[in-house]
Motif scaffolding. Structure first.
Motif, mmCIF file in Angstrom:
data_model
loop_
_atom_site.group_PDB
_atom_site.id
_atom_site.type_symbol
_atom_site.label_atom_id
_atom_site.label_comp_id
_atom_site.label_asym_id
_atom_site.label_seq_id
_atom_site.Cartn_x
_atom_site.Cartn_y
_atom_site.Cartn_z
ATOM 1 N N GLN A 37 0.820 -1.217 0.000
ATOM 2 C CA GLN A 37 0.000 0.000 0.000
ATOM 3 C C GLN A 37 0.851 1.263 0.000
ATOM 4 O O GLN A 37 0.322 2.365 -0.007
ATOM 5 N N PRO A 39 3.600 3.915 -1.737
ATOM 6 C CA PRO A 39 4.011 4.302 -3.087
ATOM 7 C C PRO A 39 5.226 3.481 -3.499
ATOM 8 O O PRO A 39 5.942 2.968 -2.638
ATOM 9 N N TYR A 73 8.967 11.098 2.823
ATOM 10 C CA TYR A 73 8.143 10.301 1.931
ATOM 11 C C TYR A 73 8.745 8.910 1.900
ATOM 12 O O TYR A 73 9.955 8.754 2.074
ATOM 13 N N THR B 810 -3.219 10.734 6.459
ATOM 14 C CA THR B 810 -2.652 10.361 5.167
ATOM 15 C C THR B 810 -3.688 10.544 4.075
ATOM 16 O O THR B 810 -4.884 10.466 4.326
ATOM 17 N N ARG B 812 -5.182 8.887 0.804
ATOM 18 C CA ARG B 812 -5.190 7.563 0.181
ATOM 19 C C ARG B 812 -6.218 7.497 -0.930
ATOM 20 O O ARG B 812 -7.181 8.249 -0.942
ATOM 21 N N ASN B 815 -8.230 2.244 -2.960
ATOM 22 C CA ASN B 815 -7.671 0.978 -2.483
ATOM 23 C C ASN B 815 -6.948 1.145 -1.167
ATOM 24 O O ASN B 815 -6.262 0.230 -0.719
ATOM 25 N N LYS B 816 -7.019 2.323 -0.597
ATOM 26 C CA LYS B 816 -6.307 2.654 0.645
ATOM 27 C C LYS B 816 -4.801 2.638 0.447
ATOM 28 O O LYS B 816 -4.034 2.449 1.381
ATOM 29 N N THR B 817 -4.362 2.793 -0.794
ATOM 30 C CA THR B 817 -2.943 2.957 -1.066
ATOM 31 C C THR B 817 -2.566 4.408 -0.758
ATOM 32 O O THR B 817 -3.307 5.319 -1.108
ATOM 33 N N ILE B 818 -1.431 4.575 -0.123
ATOM 34 C CA ILE B 818 -1.065 5.926 0.303
ATOM 35 C C ILE B 818 -0.559 6.753 -0.876
ATOM 36 O O ILE B 818 0.241 6.287 -1.684
ATOM 37 N N ILE B 819 -1.036 7.964 -0.972
ATOM 38 C CA ILE B 819 -0.579 8.893 -1.997
ATOM 39 C C ILE B 819 0.314 9.951 -1.358
ATOM 40 O O ILE B 819 1.328 10.337 -1.907
ATOM 41 N N GLN B 820 -0.098 10.413 -0.174
ATOM 42 C CA GLN B 820 0.686 11.419 0.536
ATOM 43 C C GLN B 820 0.652 11.052 2.018
ATOM 44 O O GLN B 820 -0.388 10.646 2.531
ATOM 45 N N PHE B 821 1.782 11.208 2.707
ATOM 46 C CA PHE B 821 1.845 10.735 4.090
ATOM 47 C C PHE B 821 1.258 11.719 5.089
ATOM 48 O O PHE B 821 0.854 11.357 6.173
#
Ligand SMILES: [Mg+2]
Ligand SMILES: [Zn+2]
Ligand SMILES: [Zn+2]
Lengths: 80, 852
Positions: A37, A39, A73, B810, B812, B815-821
């Motif tokens: 999950q 990047p 990041y 965060t 997301r 899909n709950k994939t992280i784009i920005q923390f």
């Protein structure tokens, strides 16, 4: 693959470093996610060429941010 | 029809084999006729009831289901001669190129076959089947342009593809039959190499020998008012196919000459091609008798009118209205003026209770044609239209529990929208205000969030039909909840035009009026608080009048304006305090007071500005562009000095003495320095004007509180300035010069678009021409850029639409994939900030003041 220019020395390339197992696990724990999950970053990415990163490693990128000054990041290394 | 609820695990696409087509078919179609003389579907025809039913009375002869129960069933026809499937024509071409015409082996030598086969086997072993197509692609590339078959040593010719569906070897045509034969001989192993998985599909299945007839349920006929039956376009096309196919059979069986058979064969190919796609280059589209092209399979799916964009992505609703918009500053911010005509068409369902029975009866008595009336009464599932005839009965039968669809009334909830809906504020909830006229009326202050103007813009209005929908609209979408924009935390709604100018002039230190005038002004905009009005002395200052619309105990400070306890102490109100997008005063009010209070205060500030400006009067005259003689003289010397120093630089350049700046050529340096010198002049002149010209000058007032800036005055009265094209001085035109009256390589200011005259005094022809050049350029630029940037924005918005800030801060995706923390790196909710930052000092001040 040989890189004739060390791009990591360039002013626009933020610092990349490999996280240790403990750090990586702590991060995943903190974010409550599995590694896929995160990047991604290609194993062949020139920015991590000298880090000897393997698939499954997590790369810490320390960026400058206009809003917060510094921003971390994280990217998971994938094949390619 | 039984409904099954199951989650789709995966979908795989493959080709239908002739056997499968026959297997899934329930009817063999034998005649192009549709109905017999009595109008019943012909057995074995295209409307055979075994293909499903579209008539309410009939039952399907395959599954015995009625209309809407039976999903429809396929039929098939046997083709007299094989036909190519147009959607696979490219694949067929590639397979012809990469296989041998004699032995049908892939045109690779054994070594290469082994190499690629090994790769494929390895990928299969690793479970990475999705990468096999990449290997096949390489294999196909290697098998192209081979002159001799590596297996049977046959000499090979280049296969040429002639659009739309013919293949040639040398001068000989490769008929679909031949192609079929060749493809049938390709081994399963070779299939894999050329990119077809024989588990799912065989190359020869791309050539149709059996044609599936789709069920009638996907091509229903419609009955026109005249009683005539109009068949679906697909049915027309299918009957063409069946008819030609029959003639082809007849001719073959009768042993007709090959030319006739081939003609029919070509015709069959044409019909089958256009059945799948009626929009292919080189193929004349099949048309109705009216000349309009048939809508076949591909046309049903693609384009704006296709299944996706029209039916699946596009939704249509009832209880909606659309008309031209016009402004009305007298209605509130959160209201929308609705024409009576529309108010009588759109309705609100009102449930009858003991308590509102008599009230609702008044609506029914008025009926659908008198406002405020009602159009329908719902009694359970029955919907009764109110007419002169039914009125009496409905009135006597009206009982609690029924629902009356009454006309719109003032204060009803509505949703108002202007396309393109680019952000949250493009759809807001307004209260209805029924007004005469035929356009929607809106307060000019809400133009900004909708990006609306009144040059013919139209907007849409929706009436929510349930309590839930109304509550949701009120809580989430009301105009007062949208004053602060989520994109920068500033107010999107503010004063514009007259309202800004009016308040600016009102709060001038010199503005003063009698108590009577002041009270009249304030009463006219709805300030009726006698406590405030009685405080006025004989002479009232503009600042005191403005303070009357501010809430008591309100404090505000910026670099110009100071407000203490609801009193404007010093400073003049301008766009920076009450304007849209940066009106800090309005934003502070919005933060400290409730939505309804804000609407009230904003409305009063707005109306006060307009009312005062109307009372005072405001215009502009040519004499406003009359600049005092001494300033004009000063400006003249500034301009000629600039030209002289520009010429000096050019002189140096021509003598070769000009040194280049780092990273630039000498020419670029010259242009840069000259541009800088010349552009400076206009700014210097502008500054001089704003310093020296009286602040009662109408143009100056406009520049401070309204449209435009001082440069506009400088351009009208002193000089227009350097004309820029593509970021530089004017270059284009003749060889090495801009106009034929200049010498080549003339780099002087006047030869490169410097306009030293003013609009008022007039441009000379050369200046005029340069000015027209830049004018035309910027016109074209805006016309071309607007749609481009609009599309870019749309793509971006679509790509990011389901990103969300989670509770842990965060960002997301779905899909709950992280784009920005951390959202924005600093986790600041911009809509709660001031232009992206949080002023801690201010918050501390406010809090400590409150606790005192
Ligand atoms: Mg417009
Ligand atoms: Zn059926
Ligand atoms: Zn061969």
């Amino acid at each position: 693959m040989d890189i004739s220019v060390d791009i990591t020395a360039h002013i626009l390339v933020p610092k990349h470093s490999k996280m240790s197992m403990e750090e990586a696990n702590a991060l995943l724990e903190k974010l409550n996610i599995s590694i896929n999950q995160l990047p991604k970053i290609l194993k062949s990415d020139p920015a991590i060429h000298n880090l000897n990163a393997e698939v499954g490693d997590i790369i810490l990128i320390e960026r400058n941010s206009p809003t917060s000054g510094k921003a971390n990041y994280y990217r998971a290394v994938i094949n390619g | 029809m039984e409904t099954v609820f199951k989650k789709v695990g995966s979908i795989s696409f493959s080709l239908l084999s002739p056997q499968q087509i026959k297997k899934m078919a329930h009817v063999k179609i034998v005649t192009p006729e549709l109905y017999d003389k009595e109008g019943y579907p012909v057995e074995g025809g295209l409307m055979d009831t075994r293909l499903g039913v579209i008539d309410p009375g009939l039952r399907c002869r395959t599954c015995n289901g009625k209309l809407k129960e039976c999903p429809g069933h396929f039929g098939y026809i046997e083709l007299g001669r094989p036909a190519l499937h147009i959607s696979y024509i490219k694949a067929i071409y590639v397979f012809l190129q990469t296989t041998c015409k004699e032995c049908s082996r892939i045109l690779l030598d054994d070594e290469n076959i082994q190499k690629y086969q090994g790769k494929i086997d390895k990928l299969k072993e690793m479970g990475k089947d999705d990468l096999i197509p990449k290997v096949s692609k390489l294999a196909r590339a290697g098998a192209k342009n081979v002159k001799k078959c590596p297996h049977c040593k046959a000499k090979l010719n280049v296969v040429k593809f002639e659009k739309p569906s013919t293949f040639m070897e040398e001068t000989k045509r490769v008929s679909p039959i031949e192609i079929l034969e060749r493809f049938e001989k390709i081994s399963d192993a070779d299939c894999m190499l050329i990119g077809v998985n024989p588990q799912y599909a065989r190359p020869e299945w791309m050539i149709m020998t059996v044609f599936p007839i789709p069920p009638v349920t996907m091509r229903p006929s419609i009955t026109l008012e005249t009683g005539e039956r109009a068949e679906d376009d697909l049915t027309h096309k299918l009957s063409d196919i069946v008819r030609i196919n029959q003639r082809l059979f007849e001719n073959i069986n009768a042993g007709a000459p090959e030319i006739i058979v081939e003609d029919l064969w070509d015709l069959l190919q044409y019909h089958i091609t256009t059945f799948f796609n009626n929009d292919i280059a080189q193929v004349p589209p099949a048309r109705h008798r009216s000349g309009q092209p048939l809508k076949t399979i591909t046309e049903r799916i693609k384009s704006k009118e296709g299944r996706f964009r029209h039916n699946l992505a596009g939704k249509r609703v009832n209880y909606a209205a659309r008309t031209v918009i016009s402004p009305d500053p007298k209605i509130e911010l959160n209201e929308v003026g609705v024409p009576t005509l529309i108010a009588m068409e759109l309705t609100v369902p009102e449930r009858v209770t003991e308590w509102n029975l008599d009230w609702l009866k008044t609506f029914i008595k008025n009926g659908p044609k008198v406002y405020p009336g009602a159009n329908y009464v719902l009694d359970g599932v029955k919907k009764k239209k109110i007419t002169a005839e039914t009125q009496e009965v409905i009135l006597t039968e009206l009982t609690p529990g029924q629902i009356v669809e009454r006309h719109l009334l003032d204060g009803d909830i509505s949703i108002f929208n202007r396309q393109p809906s680019l952000h949250r504020m493009s759809i807001m909830c307004h209260k209805i205000r029924v007004l005469p006229g035929k356009s929607f009326r809106l307060n000019p202050s809400v133009c900004n969030p909708y990006n609306a103007d009144f040059d013919g813009d139209e907007m849409n209005l929706h009436i929510p039909q349930t309590e839930e929908a109304r509550a949701e609209a009120e809580i989430l979408m009301e105009v007062e909840t949208q004053i602060t924009s989520p994109k920068h935390g500033l107010n999107v709604i503010g004063c514009i035009e007259d309202a800004v100018t009016g308040n600016y002039l009102l709060t001038d230190d010199r503005t003063e009026m009698t108590k009577e005038e002041a009270i009249e002004l304030l009463i006219s905009i709805g300030v009726e608080d006698s406590k405030k009005l009685n405080k006025f002395k004989k002479k009232v200052t503009g600042k005191e009048i403005f303070s009357a619309v501010l809430p008591e105990n309100f404090d505000f400070v910026n670099d110009k304006v100071t407000i203490e306890n609801g009193q404007l102490k010093s400073g003049q109100i301008d766009p920076k305090t009450i304007g849209e997008d940066n009106g800090t005063l309005l934003r502070d009010i919005n933060r400290s007071y409730s939505g309804s209070e804000c609407v009230d205060i904003f409305g009063k500030i707005f109306k006060l500005g307009i009312a005062y400006l109307q009372k005072r009067g405001f215009t502009i005259t040519t004499s406003d562009a009359d600049i005092p003689e001494d300033i004009r003289e000063k400006a003249k010397t500034i301009i000629s000095d600039a030209i002289t120093s520009a010429n000096d630089i050019i002189d140096q350049y021509e003598k070769g003495k000009l040194k280049n700046l780092s990273g630039k050529t000498v020419e670029q340096t010259l242009e840069l320095m000259v541009m800088q010198k010349l552009n400076e002049t206009r700014n210097i002149v502008g500054k001089m004007i704003s310093k020296t010209v009286s602040d009662t000058n109408n143009a100056i007032i406009m520049s401070r509180a309204g449209k435009g800036n001082v440069l506009n005055l400088a351009q009208t009265s002193i000089l227009v300035g350097q004309q820029a094209l593509r970021g530089g001085r004017i270059e284009r035109g003749y060889k090495n010069r801009t106009l034929s009256l200049f010498r080549e390589h003339d780099k002087s200011p006047e030869a490169k678009g410097f306009v030293r005259h003013s609009y008022k005094n007039g441009l000379n022809p050369v200046e005029f021409f340069f000015h027209a050049m830049t004018g035309r350029d910027s016109l074209m630029d805006t016309a071309l850029r607007t749609p481009k940037s609009g599309y870019l924005y749309r793509r971006l918005a679509n790509a990011l639409q389901d990103l969300k800030v989670e509770y842990d801060g965060t960002v997301r995706d779905a899909n709950k994939t992280i784009i920005q923390f951390a959202y924005g790196d600093d986790n600041i909710d911009v809509s709660r900030s001031e232009n992206g930052t949080i002023d801690v000092k201010k918050i501390v001040n406010e809090v400590s003041k409150k606790t005192k």
